[in-house]
Design an enzyme around this catalytic site. Sequence first.
Site, PDB file in Angstrom:
ATOM      1  N   PHE A 120      77.796 -60.693 -22.997  1.00  0.00           N
ATOM      2  CA  PHE A 120      77.232 -60.487 -24.339  1.00  0.00           C
ATOM      3  C   PHE A 120      78.066 -61.207 -25.388  1.00  0.00           C
ATOM      4  O   PHE A 120      79.278 -61.053 -25.439  1.00  0.00           O
ATOM      5  CB  PHE A 120      77.177 -58.986 -24.638  1.00  0.00           C
ATOM      6  CG  PHE A 120      76.667 -58.657 -26.006  1.00  0.00           C
ATOM      7  CD1 PHE A 120      75.361 -58.952 -26.371  1.00  0.00           C
ATOM      8  CD2 PHE A 120      77.500 -58.061 -26.951  1.00  0.00           C
ATOM      9  CE1 PHE A 120      74.890 -58.660 -27.649  1.00  0.00           C
ATOM     10  CE2 PHE A 120      77.049 -57.759 -28.223  1.00  0.00           C
ATOM     11  CZ  PHE A 120      75.726 -58.067 -28.572  1.00  0.00           C
ATOM     12  N   GLN A 121      77.421 -61.997 -26.202  1.00  0.00           N
ATOM     13  CA  GLN A 121      78.040 -62.785 -27.277  1.00  0.00           C
ATOM     14  C   GLN A 121      79.136 -63.710 -26.759  1.00  0.00           C
ATOM     15  O   GLN A 121      80.114 -64.007 -27.453  1.00  0.00           O
ATOM     16  CB  GLN A 121      78.589 -61.863 -28.379  1.00  0.00           C
ATOM     17  CG  GLN A 121      77.472 -61.158 -29.166  1.00  0.00           C
ATOM     18  CD  GLN A 121      77.970 -60.435 -30.400  1.00  0.00           C
ATOM     19  OE1 GLN A 121      79.120 -60.000 -30.466  1.00  0.00           O
ATOM     20  NE2 GLN A 121      77.092 -60.270 -31.385  1.00  0.00           N
TER      21      GLN A 121
END
Length: 571
Positions: A110-111
């Site tokens: 994530f990210q």
Amino acid sequence: MNGARWLAQALVAEGVDTLFGYPGGAIMPFYDALYDVPELQHVLVRHEQGAAFAANGYARASGRVGVCVATSGPGATNLFTGIADALVDSVPMVAITGQVPTGLMGTDAFQELDVFGMSFPMVKHSFLARSVDELPNIVGEAFRLARSGRPGPVLIDLPKDVQNADASHLPPHVPQPIDDVEAPKDASLHEALALISLAQRPVIYGGGGIALGDAVQDFRTFVDATQIPTVLTLKGLGALSSKHPLNLGMLGMHGSRAANLAVQEADLLIVVGARFDDRATGKLAEFAPHARVVHMDVDACEIGKLRVADAGVRGDICTTLAKLTLACAAHLHGRNGPARKAWRSQCQQRALQFAPRYDAPGATVYAPALLKRLSETAADAFVVCDVGQHQMWVAQHWQMQHPRKHLTSGALGAMGFGLPAAIGAQLQDRTAQVICVSGDGSIQMNIQELATLRRYNLPVKIVLLDNQALGMVRQWQELFFEQRYSEIDLSDNPDFIALATAFGIEALHVDRAGDVDTAIAALLAAKGPALLHVAIDTTANVWPLVPPNRNNAQMIDDASSPKETPHALPA
């Protein structure tokens, strides 16, 4: 003591007192560490691009390293425009980005993005910390590189597990000394002096390197000692006072006629900290066709890059100018003295002949006259510009006193620069007067930073020139695209007075020339942040203009353009 807390204390040791940022998951340990470090003022912006531009403005105004912080993924990528702007305008910055833990790197977490790799084209150097033990070297090198030689941005990508790792064994941070700037070689100085001595029509061409090298006073002394007519680039404006009798103004696409004609007729260009940018030279093959070149710069890569230098002087600008000033005093009164005197007189006469006029007809506001009047009223202010027609009007008509007091996105030309950069300039000196000049197109790119302005009660004064169009694009479409106006209409702009008021910013409006002095007085008298909304003619253009693929002597103005505008007057 974990890595994040060690980093926060290292920033204090580096002399950082203000940083601009926006928190998120991968940078959260660092934000937790900031909670216990009162020496660091963190300024919460409303978009990461605002953080980078604010750090950029802080650094430009102060000469110190600006620092911005963001989380991984979109937080980091939102910094990139401001980082790129710092690279091409040589602004010292350190950007700190969070990254996913090292164990998750490469898993599409994530990210997660390869910020380290993505940043390569827009920084002096990038670091990816893979263990807490690397932090002392990384932080020291980052600030040393940002400050040394030709300044620029450095990025530190900081995985979350490195921030959380035990750092109790690390020594307190000690800043690294910056590299000494090499002194110019005597042989190159002798070559430069020989060319200067022989010249009959010399011109000094000063750029942004004068301020970067802290050489403003040395430059002024050199101009006064040699009595050589001087032109300046956009980033060089202020290196010589706008009122100095030898200052012919800005050269280039929207430069003054006196400056451009002098350069085109010169037999010698003495180039000080400038890089022959295309906006300054026009058609490079026809730029200063009769001139030999003395090129002084700290960066060897710039000397001879675009124009062959007959004498290339690489090294510290202050030392170079000081030595040449002493040498020139003994060599400039020989057989070429009368020719140089006649040349100087001709250049100064042209400056008077082609000086801008401010007696525009009609009752509406003439932007150049307003800006000139504002600069005279707020003579010691920092002026921070966005990008577009208003930027060029400021360059042409503002009475510049020092290059560090003129903040503008030069090489990148980034709209949205003005408001956050003004915030940075104000925070490096809360007692300074900071004026942001923006356009109705540019200001909407980072208008959310009005909230930052209000939160910290920064007394930045905004002058918003509203022509209900993307003015510079509209001007080019008028002149060079057969008046096929494509996607430049901003007639549905919001009510900027209501918008500023909603952010808690005092707002004023002016649309008539007779009310300008009263509006300026009210704006400057406001205690906190304030916005002056200025309605101007949609068809107003910036004059003069060097058309594309033309040399700088082939300027056009409102009389020779396809369509005459009601407020622009002959230059």
